[in-house]
Design a protein around this motif. Structure first.
Motif, PDB file in Angstrom:
ATOM      1  N   ALA A   1      71.492  -2.770 -44.185  1.00  0.00           N
ATOM      2  CA  ALA A   1      70.618  -1.636 -43.898  1.00  0.00           C
ATOM      3  C   ALA A   1      69.372  -1.740 -44.769  1.00  0.00           C
ATOM      4  O   ALA A   1      69.372  -1.343 -45.936  1.00  0.00           O
TER       5      ALA A   1
ATOM      6  N   GLU B   1      65.127  -0.734 -40.727  1.00  0.00           N
ATOM      7  CA  GLU B   1      66.414  -0.264 -40.203  1.00  0.00           C
ATOM      8  C   GLU B   1      67.289   0.224 -41.353  1.00  0.00           C
ATOM      9  O   GLU B   1      68.412  -0.217 -41.545  1.00  0.00           O
ATOM     10  N   SER B   2      66.739   1.163 -42.134  1.00  0.00           N
ATOM     11  CA  SER B   2      67.430   1.649 -43.326  1.00  0.00           C
ATOM     12  C   SER B   2      68.687   2.438 -42.996  1.00  0.00           C
ATOM     13  O   SER B   2      69.575   2.579 -43.849  1.00  0.00           O
ATOM     14  N   ASP B   3      68.769   2.982 -41.791  1.00  0.00           N
ATOM     15  CA  ASP B   3      69.953   3.723 -41.364  1.00  0.00           C
ATOM     16  C   ASP B   3      70.807   2.897 -40.403  1.00  0.00           C
ATOM     17  O   ASP B   3      71.495   3.441 -39.536  1.00  0.00           O
ATOM     18  N   ARG B   4      70.781   1.602 -40.590  1.00  0.00           N
ATOM     19  CA  ARG B   4      71.462   0.706 -39.659  1.00  0.00           C
ATOM     20  C   ARG B   4      72.951   1.004 -39.530  1.00  0.00           C
ATOM     21  O   ARG B   4      73.535   0.868 -38.455  1.00  0.00           O
TER      22      ARG B   4
ATOM     23  N   ARG C   1      74.280   3.789 -39.507  1.00  0.00           N
ATOM     24  CA  ARG C   1      74.471   5.039 -38.764  1.00  0.00           C
ATOM     25  C   ARG C   1      73.935   4.946 -37.333  1.00  0.00           C
ATOM     26  O   ARG C   1      73.924   5.950 -36.621  1.00  0.00           O
TER      27      ARG C   1
ATOM     28  N   LEU D   1      71.194   7.744 -33.469  1.00  0.00           N
ATOM     29  CA  LEU D   1      71.345   7.978 -34.902  1.00  0.00           C
ATOM     30  C   LEU D   1      72.433   9.021 -35.120  1.00  0.00           C
ATOM     31  O   LEU D   1      72.297  10.174 -34.711  1.00  0.00           O
TER      32      LEU D   1
ATOM     33  N   PRO E   1      75.803  12.614 -40.250  1.00  0.00           N
ATOM     34  CA  PRO E   1      76.652  12.094 -41.342  1.00  0.00           C
ATOM     35  C   PRO E   1      78.141  12.240 -41.104  1.00  0.00           C
ATOM     36  O   PRO E   1      78.932  11.408 -41.543  1.00  0.00           O
TER      37      PRO E   1
END
Length: 427
Positions: free
Chosen positions: A45, A49-52, A54, A223, A226
């Motif tokens: 991640a 694509e820092s939230d890869r 998720r 996305l 959480p």
């Protein structure tokens, strides 16, 4: 301090055994970390694509008609993708973009053009993925809805076309049609799956119309919230497939869409062991991975255990002398385990260093990319993409435990031998 001096003295006087033991641990750590890095770089991640971890991806559709005996599968159309993936509980946002980039001739008016990879996106794409804009801004909803002739370039492409990266407002020609540059973003690794391209343009009205066979070139990116339940999300998509089949069966008798477990997570996408008409076998993939890790750890560790026992057999007389001069059994065992700990730690960090050098210098061998990107021809994974401390520590602890087990029993037995017997055995 005397304790560590004694350990260092013993290691210096058994250089061959010491270095073979260190090399065995280094090899074990190197193999495990190199294999892990090869996998992690494909799912790391990192921006944009820092939230890869998720993000789920829905892309293919598999249609069959048993009554007339035909089937077809491939990319999905925009409207059909929205039917399957829009507005699912547990999903924060769903965005759409062209699945595989098109190749277009791009350049400045009156000059030679070059073939570049072009990706079409909606406005939400730029809110889900955290691109670093060097200049300009992403597409907004109005730009996408109207299909304005605007583009976003990567830094490398801007330099190649204009010999500069401050190019917002300037004009380029794509397939002989003028477009205005709206922004410039930082280059990204082709190891990323959802975002890389040379040029980005709006997903215009003509790209969003549904086709008669519901096929197209659209990827849906979801996305997750959480606390989202991935299985529940896939269950909802599967139920939408069933409702969709009721509708299309009326349009074309016998036609149905086959559900293959979408949307997929980053690990499934990276493995790429499925097609548009097959279902990924994630459990088999995980089991194979675990077996490989165990084998890579056990083979060097077994050899290292044999070396440890051999090293102790050569020290029986030394242990006897130390016992004769009053050394306790516990102190002897502690020293041997201390040597083992130092050897394991040294070998572990040498193996880690070797894995870094190996993967960073030979990255094109281990990270072949099938991308058409002109801006980033090589994979060039970063340390952030390759490494996490927890996997290294687990591998190191595993090696230490194996070394400890192989050393403790012989050390305890050797410490229990009577001094006179131990000295006599060495003659």
């Amino acid at each position: 301090m005397n304790y560590f001096k004694q350990i260092w003295y013993e290691m210096r006087h058994q250089k061959m055994m010491t270095w073979v033991s260190i090399s065995g641990t280094a090899l074990s750590i190197f193999l495990v970390m190199a294999f892990y890095m090869g996998d992690k770089a494909k799912t790391a991640a990192v921006a944009p694509e820092s939230d890869r971890d998720r993000i789920l991806t829905g892309h293919y559709i598999d249609l069959s008609n048993e009554e007339v005996g035909y089937s077809m599968s491939g990319g999905i159309s925009y409207e059909t993708a929205k039917r399957f993936y829009e507005g699912i509980e547990g999903v924060e946002k769903t965005v759409y973009a062209s699945g595989w980039p098109e190749t277009m001739n791009v350049g400045v008016r009156g000059k030679k053009t070059i073939p570049l990879s072009v990706k079409k996106t909606d406005s939400g794409f730029w809110r889900m993925f955290d691109f670093h804009f060097i200049e300009g801004k992403p597409f907004d909803a109005a730009t996408v809805e109207s299909g304005e002739k605007r583009v976003i370039l990567t830094r490398s492409v801007a330099r190649k076309i204009f010999s500069d990266e401050k190019v917002v407002g300037r004009e380029i020609m794509m397939q002989h049609v003028p477009y205005v540059v709206q922004g410039v973003v930082e280059d990204m690794s082709p190891l990323l799956k959802s975002t890389p391209s040379d040029v980005y343009m709006p997903l215009g009205p003509s790209d969003r119309t549904d086709s008669e066979n519901h096929m197209g070139n659209i990827y849906a990116y979801l996305l997750l919230a959480p606390d989202a339940d991935v299985n529940a999300i896939r269950g909802e998509v599967e139920s939408r497939y069933k409702r969709f089949n009721i509708v299309i069966e009326k349009e074309k008798k016998g036609l149905k869409a086959i559900y293959h477990g979408q949307p997929y997570d980053a690990q499934t996408i990276a493995a790429a062991d499925y097609g548009s008409n097959t279902t990924p076998d994630n459990e088999s993939k995980k089991n194979r991975t675990y077996i490989i890790y165990i084998v890579l750890l056990l083979l060097p560790a077994i050899n290292l255990s044999s070396m440890t026992r051999s090293r102790l057999r050569h020290r029986v007389s030394e242990i006897g002398v130390r016992r004769a001069y009053g050394a306790s059994r516990l102190s002897i065992v502690n020293q041997i385990l201390g040597e083992n700990f130092i050897i394991t730690t040294a070998g572990g960090f040498i193996g880690l260093l070797l894995s870094f050098v190996f993967m960073l210098t030979l990255n094109n061998l281990f990270f072949p990319t099938d991308t058409m990107l002109d801006s980033v021809p090589d994979a060039n994974p970063t340390l952030e993409m390759l490494f996490t401390w927890n996997v290294f520590l687990v591998a190191l602890v595993f090696c230490f435990v194996l070394n400890l087990l192989s050393a403790f029993v012989p050390a305890w037995r050797a410490s229990r031998v009577e001094p006179a017997v131990a000295i006599a055995r060495s003659k």
